[in-house]
Design an enzyme around this catalytic site. Structure first.
Site, mmCIF file in Angstrom:
data_model
loop_
_atom_site.group_PDB
_atom_site.id
_atom_site.type_symbol
_atom_site.label_atom_id
_atom_site.label_comp_id
_atom_site.label_asym_id
_atom_site.label_seq_id
_atom_site.Cartn_x
_atom_site.Cartn_y
_atom_site.Cartn_z
ATOM 1 N N GLU A 112 0.826 -1.163 0.003
ATOM 2 C CA GLU A 112 0.134 0.005 -0.046
ATOM 3 C C GLU A 112 0.826 1.276 0.153
ATOM 4 O OE1 GLU A 112 -2.873 -0.210 -0.674
ATOM 5 O OE2 GLU A 112 -3.639 -2.169 0.309
ATOM 6 N N HIS A 135 -3.086 2.097 8.306
ATOM 7 C CA HIS A 135 -4.137 1.583 7.682
ATOM 8 C C HIS A 135 -4.107 0.141 8.373
ATOM 9 C CE1 HIS A 135 -6.415 -0.664 4.787
ATOM 10 N NE2 HIS A 135 -5.597 -1.574 4.862
ATOM 11 N N HIS A 137 -7.499 -2.912 9.991
ATOM 12 C CA HIS A 137 -8.732 -3.529 9.755
ATOM 13 C C HIS A 137 -9.350 -3.684 10.927
ATOM 14 C CE1 HIS A 137 -6.133 -5.959 6.518
ATOM 15 N NE2 HIS A 137 -6.338 -4.634 6.065
ATOM 16 N N GLU A 165 -18.036 11.816 22.548
ATOM 17 C CA GLU A 165 -16.656 12.217 22.100
ATOM 18 C C GLU A 165 -16.327 12.519 20.633
ATOM 19 O OE1 GLU A 165 -14.787 13.187 25.221
ATOM 20 O OE2 GLU A 165 -13.425 12.533 23.905
ATOM 21 N N HIS A 206 -13.062 -3.631 4.091
ATOM 22 C CA HIS A 206 -11.894 -3.733 3.881
ATOM 23 C C HIS A 206 -11.158 -3.143 5.200
ATOM 24 C CE1 HIS A 206 -7.536 -3.866 1.876
ATOM 25 N NE2 HIS A 206 -7.390 -3.666 3.186
HETATM 26 O O1 2HA Z 1 -0.716 -4.723 3.686
HETATM 27 O O2 2HA Z 1 -4.024 -4.459 4.503
HETATM 28 O O3 2HA Z 1 -4.761 -3.433 2.441
HETATM 29 C C1 2HA Z 1 -1.721 -5.584 3.860
HETATM 30 C C2 2HA Z 1 -3.123 -4.854 3.734
HETATM 31 C C3 2HA Z 1 -3.542 -4.468 2.372
HETATM 32 ZN ZN ZN Z 2 -5.666 -3.784 4.387
#
Ligand code: 2HA
Ligand code: ZN
Length: 266
Positions: A112, A135, A137, A165, A206
């Site tokens: 990414e 980033h 999940h 908040e 995602h």
């Molecule tokens: O790098 O989360 O979106 C692993 C990820 C890709």
């Molecule tokens: Zn990811």
């Protein structure tokens, strides 16, 4: 001093460890980049390899970043930074990056990286002090994207009204992208565009992108959004007896002096 002993480096490792601890980064999920405000040469680092970027990052020419490696597990970052993270410096032409530290087993920056670099460029245009792109999940947020309307106004409003908040932490709301293939320049461009307006971009089905001036700020932002999504999921299927009204949201924004997206209220 070795770079591993620098405060920013230790904070970076702790942030990665916390992201893993909270279940936001299973297996090789997620990536974290920090723009350095010190010259890596200060730690005696020299170019080990040159990596090609595949797009133009000349707005970051000469800047150095600490960034997780592709295929690496957040679980292992703190124990073994030399193999799992790297320090790269964008070359003067913006086409390549010099590897100054890390990826010792022959690795490369996260898949990414385009999204991260484009996101840094985009945030720096609106906030010259922005230094972190994160980033991951987060479980509840991801679940929420399966059952909630992906309209930005509706999504932001639902998050705001789950806890007091939220309006203070992300008064600009959150950007939302539909499902897109990850690891591409396209998702990088779409994310960067949203980050001109928001510090949080939800990748439907995602995960999330968060930005901030510091590791704590970007982490806290994602933590708050995830908490709100959890509260939403805990209550969405139950009869609602009380809510934070739009008048309450306005009152919070005024009391804390935050500039909010008034068009995201009903
Ligand atoms: O790098 O989360 O979106 C692993 C990820 C890709
Ligand atoms: Zn990811």
């Amino acid at each position: 001093m070795k770079i591993e002993q620098a405060k920013f480096f230790r904070e970076y490792l702790d942030t990665a460890a916390n992201m893993y601890r909270l279940g936001w980064d299973e297996r090789n999920g997620g990536n974290l980049s920090l723009l350095l405000d010190v010259d890596p040469a200060k730690f005696g680092l020299k170019c080990k390899r040159v990596l090609s970027l595949g797009f133009d990052a000349s707005e970051l020419a000469g800047r150095s970043l600490l960034v997780t490696g592709t295929g690496k597990y957040f679980k292992n970052v703190k124990e073994d930074p030399a193999n799992n993270v790297g320090v790269i410096r964008i070359t003067a032409d913006g086409k390549n990056a010099e590897l100054l530290y890390g990826y010792e087993d022959g690795g490369r920056p996260t898949s990414e990286l385009p999204a991260h670099l484009m996101s840094h460029i985009s945030r720096l245009r609106v906030d010259p002090e922005n230094r972190v792109i994160l980033h991951c999940h987060p479980t509840h947020l991801l679940a929420m994207t399966f059952v909630h309307d992906l309209d930005e106004k509706k999504f932001s409003h639902t998050l705001w009204e789950t806890c007091t908040e939220c309006m203070v932490v992300f008064p600009e709301g959150v950007g939302v992208l539909p499902w897109m293939l990850c690891g591409t320049n396209e998702i990088g461009e779409a994310t960067a565009k949203k980050l001109a307006e928001f510090r949080v971009v939800v990748w439907a089905l995602h995960g999330i992108y968060g930005a901030g001036k510091t590791l704590d700020e970007a982490f806290g932002l994602v933590e708050t959004v995830e908490k709100a999504a959890q509260l939403y999921l805990l209550t969405a299927h139950l009869p609602r007896k009380n809510t934070i009204s739009d008048d309450n949201l306005k009152e919070i924004a005024e009391a804390f002096g935050v500039k909010y997206r008034a068009d995201f209220l009903n």
